[in-house]
Design a protein around this motif. Structure first.
Motif, mmCIF file in Angstrom:
data_model
loop_
_atom_site.group_PDB
_atom_site.id
_atom_site.type_symbol
_atom_site.label_atom_id
_atom_site.label_comp_id
_atom_site.label_asym_id
_atom_site.label_seq_id
_atom_site.Cartn_x
_atom_site.Cartn_y
_atom_site.Cartn_z
ATOM 1 N N ARG A 96 19.985 63.745 67.224
ATOM 2 C CA ARG A 96 20.684 63.673 65.936
ATOM 3 C C ARG A 96 21.189 65.035 65.500
ATOM 4 O O ARG A 96 22.308 65.167 65.003
ATOM 5 N N ALA A 97 20.369 66.070 65.674
ATOM 6 C CA ALA A 97 20.780 67.423 65.278
ATOM 7 C C ALA A 97 21.969 67.889 66.110
ATOM 8 O O ALA A 97 22.887 68.534 65.584
ATOM 9 N N ILE B 184 25.105 66.043 64.789
ATOM 10 C CA ILE B 184 25.544 66.585 63.492
ATOM 11 C C ILE B 184 26.190 67.953 63.678
ATOM 12 O O ILE B 184 27.222 68.260 63.067
ATOM 13 N N THR B 185 25.618 68.789 64.540
ATOM 14 C CA THR B 185 26.197 70.107 64.797
ATOM 15 C C THR B 185 27.551 69.975 65.479
ATOM 16 O O THR B 185 28.487 70.721 65.162
ATOM 17 N N PHE C 236 21.771 76.210 61.871
ATOM 18 C CA PHE C 236 22.183 74.900 61.381
ATOM 19 C C PHE C 236 21.542 73.787 62.205
ATOM 20 O O PHE C 236 21.057 72.797 61.669
ATOM 21 N N TRP C 237 21.526 73.963 63.531
ATOM 22 C CA TRP C 237 20.911 72.959 64.402
ATOM 23 C C TRP C 237 19.413 72.843 64.089
ATOM 24 O O TRP C 237 18.880 71.735 64.008
ATOM 25 N N CYS D 224 18.906 70.929 60.855
ATOM 26 C CA CYS D 224 19.136 69.484 61.063
ATOM 27 C C CYS D 224 17.994 68.857 61.851
ATOM 28 O O CYS D 224 17.603 67.718 61.588
ATOM 29 N N SER E 203 15.722 65.933 60.330
ATOM 30 C CA SER E 203 15.711 64.640 61.023
ATOM 31 C C SER E 203 14.300 64.267 61.464
ATOM 32 O O SER E 203 13.895 63.102 61.353
#
Length: 92
Positions: A10-11, A14-15, A72-73, A76, A80
């Protein structure tokens, strides 16, 4: 499935979406401002190699972009993973 693998997937998605949003001109400017300001502060505090000031703007280097992307990763991923664990507790 392992919750860590799911959270990492998921991360990464999103990234990747954030990276694709950099192709949209207006969103690109907003993301660049969000990236520039923290890196500029870190550069002023003495962290070398994050970028350079050009005509009043801070242009991130590759290392700066990698630092922002990894941060950022990681954010996330943790978000998550917490959501997955909270959902697992709700099911029990």
């Amino acid at each position: 499935m392992n919750p860590r693998i799911t959270a990492a997937t998921r991360a990464t998605i999103i990234t990747g979406i954030g990276a694709l949003l950099m192709l949209v001109p207006v969103v690109n400017a907003l993301i660049l401002i969000g990236v520039m300001l923290p890196l500029w502060v870190m550069n002023d505090l003495g962290v070398p190699g994050l970028g350079s000031a050009v005509n009043g703007f801070f242009m991130p280097s590759v290392i700066g972009w990698l630092l922002v992307g990894l941060s950022f990763w990681s954010f996330c991923f943790v978000l998550s993973l917490g959501a997955i664990r909270a959902a697992a507790r709700q099911r029990q």
